[in-house]
Scaffold this motif. Sequence first.
Motif, short mmCIF file in Angstrom:
data_model
loop_
_atom_site.label_atom_id
_atom_site.label_comp_id
_atom_site.label_asym_id
_atom_site.label_seq_id
_atom_site.Cartn_x
_atom_site.Cartn_y
_atom_site.Cartn_z
N SER A 51 54.52 30.40 -23.02
CA SER A 51 55.66 29.77 -22.52
C SER A 51 57.06 30.59 -22.54
N VAL A 52 57.96 30.26 -21.90
CA VAL A 52 59.33 31.16 -21.91
C VAL A 52 59.82 30.99 -23.54
N HIS A 53 59.71 29.88 -24.29
CA HIS A 53 60.09 29.85 -25.59
C HIS A 53 59.32 30.83 -26.43
N THR A 54 58.14 30.99 -26.25
CA THR A 54 57.39 31.81 -27.05
C THR A 54 57.70 33.60 -26.68
N LEU A 55 58.13 33.55 -25.45
CA LEU A 55 58.46 35.04 -25.01
C LEU A 55 59.82 35.19 -25.44
N ALA A 56 60.90 34.28 -25.66
CA ALA A 56 62.07 34.55 -26.18
C ALA A 56 61.98 34.86 -27.76
N ARG A 57 61.04 33.97 -28.29
CA ARG A 57 61.08 34.05 -29.71
C ARG A 57 60.29 35.58 -30.14
N ILE A 58 59.36 35.81 -29.36
CA ILE A 58 58.82 37.44 -29.60
C ILE A 58 59.97 38.55 -29.08
N SER B 51 63.54 43.39 -35.30
CA SER B 51 62.88 44.78 -35.88
C SER B 51 63.40 45.98 -35.39
N GLU B 52 63.85 46.15 -34.17
CA GLU B 52 64.52 47.28 -33.82
C GLU B 52 65.90 47.34 -34.45
N LEU B 53 66.54 46.43 -34.61
CA LEU B 53 67.86 46.45 -35.28
C LEU B 53 67.77 46.85 -36.92
N LEU B 54 66.61 46.20 -37.43
CA LEU B 54 66.35 46.64 -38.86
C LEU B 54 65.93 48.26 -38.94
N VAL B 55 65.13 48.72 -38.08
CA VAL B 55 64.87 50.13 -38.04
C VAL B 55 66.26 50.81 -38.00
N GLY B 56 66.97 50.44 -37.40
CA GLY B 56 68.22 51.13 -37.07
C GLY B 56 69.31 51.18 -38.36
N GLU B 57 69.29 50.04 -38.68
CA GLU B 57 70.18 49.98 -39.99
C GLU B 57 69.53 50.43 -41.26
N ILE B 58 68.26 50.81 -41.41
CA ILE B 58 67.51 51.44 -42.54
C ILE B 58 67.84 52.90 -42.10
N ARG B 59 67.76 53.28 -41.05
CA ARG B 59 67.81 54.65 -40.83
C ARG B 59 69.41 55.07 -41.04
N LEU B 60 70.49 54.25 -40.65
CA LEU B 60 71.74 54.31 -40.87
C LEU B 60 72.22 54.65 -42.22
N LYS B 61 71.53 53.52 -43.17
CA LYS B 61 71.78 53.65 -44.47
C LYS B 61 71.46 54.92 -45.08
N ALA C 127 59.09 48.08 -41.26
CA ALA C 127 59.89 47.68 -39.96
C ALA C 127 59.57 48.24 -38.62
N ARG C 128 58.91 49.65 -38.84
CA ARG C 128 58.28 50.27 -37.58
C ARG C 128 56.97 49.62 -37.20
N GLU C 129 56.25 49.02 -38.37
CA GLU C 129 55.07 48.28 -37.91
C GLU C 129 55.38 46.88 -37.23
N LEU C 130 56.13 46.57 -37.74
CA LEU C 130 56.67 44.99 -37.25
C LEU C 130 57.29 45.27 -35.81
N ARG C 131 58.04 46.10 -35.74
CA ARG C 131 58.46 46.57 -34.37
C ARG C 131 57.34 46.85 -33.21
N ALA D 194 53.58 45.46 -28.88
CA ALA D 194 52.20 45.50 -28.25
C ALA D 194 51.93 43.92 -28.01
N THR D 195 52.24 43.02 -28.84
CA THR D 195 52.08 41.39 -28.50
C THR D 195 52.83 40.94 -27.45
N LEU D 196 53.95 41.42 -27.18
CA LEU D 196 54.83 41.07 -26.00
C LEU D 196 54.18 41.79 -24.81
N GLU D 197 53.62 42.96 -24.85
CA GLU D 197 53.14 43.63 -23.81
C GLU D 197 51.87 42.90 -23.26
N SER D 198 51.15 42.63 -24.36
CA SER D 198 49.87 42.07 -23.84
C SER D 198 50.08 40.71 -23.41
#
Length: 157
Positions: A2-9, A16-26, A97-101, A106-110
């Motif tokens: 569903s669109v809701h699942t797509l939006a959640r993913i 996860s992208e923001l988390l990776v960026g925040e960790i690298r910035l710190k 964080a990278r593994e989560l991203r 991959a889930t979204l792409e599949s």
Amino acid sequence: MSVHTLARILRLYLRSELLVGEIRLKAQMRKFSLIVFAALICLMALVFLNIAAYQMLLAGWGPVNAPFILAVANILLAIILFVSAAFTRPGPDLVAARELRDLTSATLESELKSNPAAAAIGSMAGLNGLGSWDSARFLVPIISAIIRSLKRQKTDA
């Protein structure tokens, strides 16, 4: 899917992208602060070296030991700080964080490939425009900018 699942993913991928960026910035800020502190110590060492050289010339090898030893100690401390700044790494949280991203990507792409309706929505949004998921990397900054502007509009109102 569903669109809701797509939006959640998509939200999870964005977080996860923001988390990776925040960790690298710190990590970069920590490295930068250590380098600045080491530069200040080097500046102090230079001052003490100048004082020591002046005393050496003035007194002819008399009371120069204290500022000279202090200058050498400051230089050693600055070298230690530079080396520690050079080897500062983000740590294990960046790997998670990278593994989560990667997992959400991959889930979204599949899901987009398996569900034609979601793929149509994704192609309308420009997700599959390049034939792969790489175009989503262009979409993440745009989505985050839109979210920030919406948050600003809510706080201004």
